[in-house]
Scaffold this motif. Structure first.
Motif, PDB file in Angstrom:
ATOM      1  N   UNK A 130      72.997  71.086  53.707  1.00 20.00           N
ATOM      2  CA  UNK A 130      72.602  69.981  54.586  1.00 20.00           C
ATOM      3  C   UNK A 130      73.171  70.147  56.003  1.00 20.00           C
ATOM      4  N   UNK A 131      72.341  69.811  56.988  1.00 20.20           N
ATOM      5  CA  UNK A 131      72.766  70.005  58.377  1.00 20.20           C
ATOM      6  C   UNK A 131      73.715  68.913  58.841  1.00 20.20           C
ATOM      7  N   UNK A 132      73.611  67.777  58.178  1.00 17.05           N
ATOM      8  CA  UNK A 132      74.555  66.684  58.448  1.00 17.05           C
ATOM      9  C   UNK A 132      74.877  65.999  57.126  1.00 17.05           C
ATOM     10  N   UNK A 133      76.161  65.636  56.960  1.00 18.07           N
ATOM     11  CA  UNK A 133      76.542  64.734  55.859  1.00 18.07           C
ATOM     12  C   UNK A 133      77.136  63.501  56.532  1.00 18.07           C
ATOM     13  N   UNK A 134      76.368  62.419  56.509  1.00 10.80           N
ATOM     14  CA  UNK A 134      76.789  61.215  57.244  1.00 10.80           C
ATOM     15  C   UNK A 134      77.367  60.181  56.280  1.00 10.80           C
ATOM     16  N   UNK A 135      78.585  59.774  56.559  1.00  8.38           N
ATOM     17  CA  UNK A 135      79.251  58.755  55.744  1.00  8.38           C
ATOM     18  C   UNK A 135      79.055  57.392  56.398  1.00  8.38           C
ATOM     19  N   UNK A 136      78.505  56.453  55.618  1.00  9.97           N
ATOM     20  CA  UNK A 136      78.278  55.108  56.148  1.00  9.97           C
ATOM     21  C   UNK A 136      79.457  54.214  55.778  1.00  9.97           C
ATOM     22  N   UNK A 137      80.009  53.538  56.782  1.00 11.89           N
ATOM     23  CA  UNK A 137      81.135  52.626  56.572  1.00 11.89           C
ATOM     24  C   UNK A 137      80.813  51.279  57.190  1.00 11.89           C
ATOM     25  N   UNK A 138      81.280  50.220  56.535  1.00 12.65           N
ATOM     26  CA  UNK A 138      81.052  48.858  57.017  1.00 12.65           C
ATOM     27  C   UNK A 138      82.241  48.447  57.896  1.00 12.65           C
ATOM     28  N   UNK A 139      81.977  48.249  59.187  1.00  8.67           N
ATOM     29  CA  UNK A 139      83.063  47.956  60.141  1.00  8.67           C
ATOM     30  C   UNK A 139      83.808  46.669  59.802  1.00  8.67           C
ATOM     31  N   UNK A 140      83.139  45.755  59.091  1.00  8.93           N
ATOM     32  CA  UNK A 140      83.785  44.473  58.805  1.00  8.93           C
ATOM     33  C   UNK A 140      84.846  44.599  57.710  1.00  8.93           C
ATOM     34  N   UNK A 141      84.909  45.752  57.049  1.00  9.45           N
ATOM     35  CA  UNK A 141      85.878  45.891  55.959  1.00  9.45           C
ATOM     36  C   UNK A 141      87.212  46.495  56.395  1.00  9.45           C
ATOM     37  N   UNK A 142      87.346  46.780  57.674  1.00  9.03           N
ATOM     38  CA  UNK A 142      88.637  47.177  58.239  1.00  9.03           C
ATOM     39  C   UNK A 142      89.310  48.346  57.532  1.00  9.03           C
ATOM     40  N   UNK A 143      90.524  48.096  57.061  1.00 14.36           N
ATOM     41  CA  UNK A 143      91.310  49.168  56.445  1.00 14.36           C
ATOM     42  C   UNK A 143      90.653  49.745  55.200  1.00 14.36           C
ATOM     43  N   UNK A 144      89.846  48.925  54.523  1.00 10.28           N
ATOM     44  CA  UNK A 144      89.111  49.417  53.364  1.00 10.28           C
ATOM     45  C   UNK A 144      88.168  50.557  53.745  1.00 10.28           C
ATOM     46  N   UNK A 145      87.560  50.411  54.899  1.00  9.21           N
ATOM     47  CA  UNK A 145      86.652  51.455  55.399  1.00  9.21           C
ATOM     48  C   UNK A 145      87.431  52.747  55.629  1.00  9.21           C
ATOM     49  N   UNK A 146      88.660  52.613  56.123  1.00  6.87           N
ATOM     50  CA  UNK A 146      89.498  53.800  56.355  1.00  6.87           C
ATOM     51  C   UNK A 146      89.818  54.498  55.029  1.00  6.87           C
ATOM     52  N   UNK A 147      90.095  53.689  53.999  1.00 11.09           N
ATOM     53  CA  UNK A 147      90.420  54.273  52.696  1.00 11.09           C
ATOM     54  C   UNK A 147      89.194  54.998  52.124  1.00 11.09           C
ATOM     55  N   UNK A 148      88.032  54.346  52.246  1.00 10.77           N
ATOM     56  CA  UNK A 148      86.796  54.995  51.771  1.00 10.77           C
ATOM     57  C   UNK A 148      86.574  56.320  52.497  1.00 10.77           C
ATOM     58  N   UNK A 149      86.792  56.293  53.805  1.00 14.21           N
ATOM     59  CA  UNK A 149      86.567  57.509  54.602  1.00 14.21           C
ATOM     60  C   UNK A 149      87.477  58.633  54.126  1.00 14.21           C
ATOM     61  N   UNK A 150      88.733  58.291  53.841  1.00 17.29           N
ATOM     62  CA  UNK A 150      89.668  59.327  53.390  1.00 17.29           C
ATOM     63  C   UNK A 150      89.211  59.913  52.054  1.00 17.29           C
ATOM     64  N   UNK A 151      88.760  59.041  51.145  1.00 20.19           N
ATOM     65  CA  UNK A 151      88.320  59.513  49.826  1.00 20.19           C
ATOM     66  C   UNK A 151      87.096  60.420  49.954  1.00 20.19           C
ATOM     67  N   UNK A 152      86.113  59.990  50.741  1.00 21.26           N
ATOM     68  CA  UNK A 152      84.907  60.806  50.896  1.00 21.26           C
ATOM     69  C   UNK A 152      85.216  62.130  51.599  1.00 21.26           C
ATOM     70  N   UNK A 153      86.150  62.075  52.530  1.00 17.41           N
ATOM     71  CA  UNK A 153      86.512  63.297  53.251  1.00 17.41           C
ATOM     72  C   UNK A 153      87.106  64.321  52.284  1.00 17.41           C
ATOM     73  N   UNK A 154      87.844  63.809  51.289  1.00  9.91           N
ATOM     74  CA  UNK A 154      88.403  64.725  50.283  1.00  9.91           C
ATOM     75  C   UNK A 154      87.334  65.229  49.326  1.00  9.91           C
ATOM     76  N   UNK A 155      86.302  64.389  49.106  1.00  2.00           N
ATOM     77  CA  UNK A 155      85.275  64.756  48.118  1.00  2.00           C
ATOM     78  C   UNK A 155      84.227  65.702  48.679  1.00  2.00           C
ATOM     79  N   UNK A 156      83.966  65.618  49.971  1.00  2.00           N
ATOM     80  CA  UNK A 156      82.897  66.428  50.544  1.00  2.00           C
ATOM     81  C   UNK A 156      83.124  66.633  52.045  1.00  2.00           C
ATOM     82  N   UNK A 157      82.378  67.597  52.635  1.00  2.00           N
ATOM     83  CA  UNK A 157      82.526  67.827  54.085  1.00  2.00           C
ATOM     84  C   UNK A 157      81.690  66.810  54.849  1.00  2.00           C
TER      85      UNK A 157
END
Ligand SMILES: Nc1nc2c(ncn2[C@@H]2O[C@H](COP(=O)(O)OP(=O)(O)OP(=O)(O)O)[C@@H](O)[C@H]2O)c(=O)[nH]1
Length: 329
Positions: free
Chosen positions: A239-266
């Protein structure tokens, strides 16, 4: 020349409708963040340690993120010293300048997508349920379609009840076909079908949805790896892009999700949705700085054209619009 003045000159050269969208979409954050900064500046006679401490607090409350705030304030202090700034009012322009610099630091800041000009581009979307993934896929399909591109969508979220139908609703709305199989089917098989369809229809862009189960990171990784393997095999370089969607209203939760997805995939880029629904829009900076992933798009509303390519200068303008507009020519 002050940064506000430079910003005003740049913004007036850009599309009015884009500027309006950033300004409207960031109204809540502006009310929260800029008003507090205005108030701070009005209360202090000179720029001292207490001033910076209060500023740190305001930035942290806007979800800018602790590390990013520390870095920002450190640089601000240096700049204030260098320019010998005494009047707190003058600091506002320097803050906005540093916000842009902090975002753009580190190189990989472009919001541009890696689109192939003469062959199929595959864009994979990842993210947990409810963050606005389907809506974003629909909006992006609409954007490409209105640029005259031949677009297809793949219903790779075969896990969540209703996900396939929801994507089909968007497909009808924007006039883009959805390649699907039944609920519960293998997402990798859906991707395989979708790629064959994209090739035979000579599609320019294939946008793929995936299920976002975070409860079990190993399963998430396995599923994403399998989906990616099929895509890579069928379309070299994809894939030419792998885009992770995060909900800005969830604050620190969004950061945690981002860290998990970053570990799971590029992850190649972030789409931050519902920025219009939060007063804590500083999260854009935290994500960029603490995860080192560029924010490629932001969602500024529910309508089709409310997905905007992220632009650090438009963003900072959206935060300080009132002050920038007041700036004398
Ligand atoms: N205000 C606002 N609402 C948004 C934005 N993006 C999405 N939404 C809304 O958020 C809600 C959830 O969006 P969906 O696309 O249904 O969520 P979901 O992500 O489908 O769930 P999955 O596809 O499972 O990931 C919907 O009501 C959308 O209209 C945005 O940028 N701003």
């Amino acid at each position: 020349m002050s940064f506000f003045k430079k910003l005003k000159e740049k913004i007036t050269k850009q599309s009015d409708s884009v500027t309006e969208k950033f300004k409207e979409g960031l109204a809540k954050t502006r009310d929260n963040f800029s008003n507090k900064v205005n108030d701070l500046v009005a209360r202090y006679r000179k720029v001292d340690e207490d001033f910076f401490e209060e500023l740190e607090e305001i930035l942290i409350q806007a979800d800018v993120g602790f590390d990013t705030v520390m870095k920002l304030v450190e640089e601000l202090k240096l700049e204030v010293k260098k320019k010998n700034i005494q009047d707190p009012h003058e600091v506002q322009s320097v803050i906005s300048e540093k916000l842009v610099e902090i975002y753009q630091a580190g190189g990989k800041s472009s919001s541009e997508l890696n689109i192939q000009s003469d062959s199929l581009t595959v864009i994979l979307f990842v993210g947990v349920n409810g963050v606005g993934k389907t809506t974003t896929i629909g909006k992006l399909a609409h954007k490409f379609k209105s640029e005259g591109k031949n677009v297809l969508m793949a219903a790779g979220d075969t896990f969540r009840a209703g996900a396939i139908e929801q994507l089909e609703v968007w497909g009808e709305r924007v006039g883009v076909d959805v390649i699907k199989q039944g609920a519960g089917s293998d997402p990798a098989a859906v991707m395989f079908d979708a790629i064959q369809a994209a090739k035979s229809r000579k599609a320019d862009i294939l946008i793929c949805d995936t299920a976002g189960r975070l409860q079990n990171k190993v399963n998430l990784m396995k599923e994403l790896e399998k989906v990616k393997r099929v895509i890579e095999r069928e379309v070299p370089g994809a894939p030419h892009e792998v885009l992770l969607v995060l909900d800005a209203t969830t604050g620190q939760n969004a950061m945690i999700q981002a860290k998990t997805f970053k570990e799971a995939t590029d992850v190649s880029g972030i789409v931050l949705t519902k920025l219009d629904g939060t007063a804590k829009g500083g999260i854009v900076l935290a994500i960029r700085n603490e995860l080192d992933i560029p924010v490629k798009f932001i969602g500024l509303g529910e309508k089709m054209d409310d997905l905007q390519e992220f632009d650090a200068e438009q963003y900072v303008y959206g935060l300080f619009a009132d002050l920038v507009e007041k700036e004398e020519d």
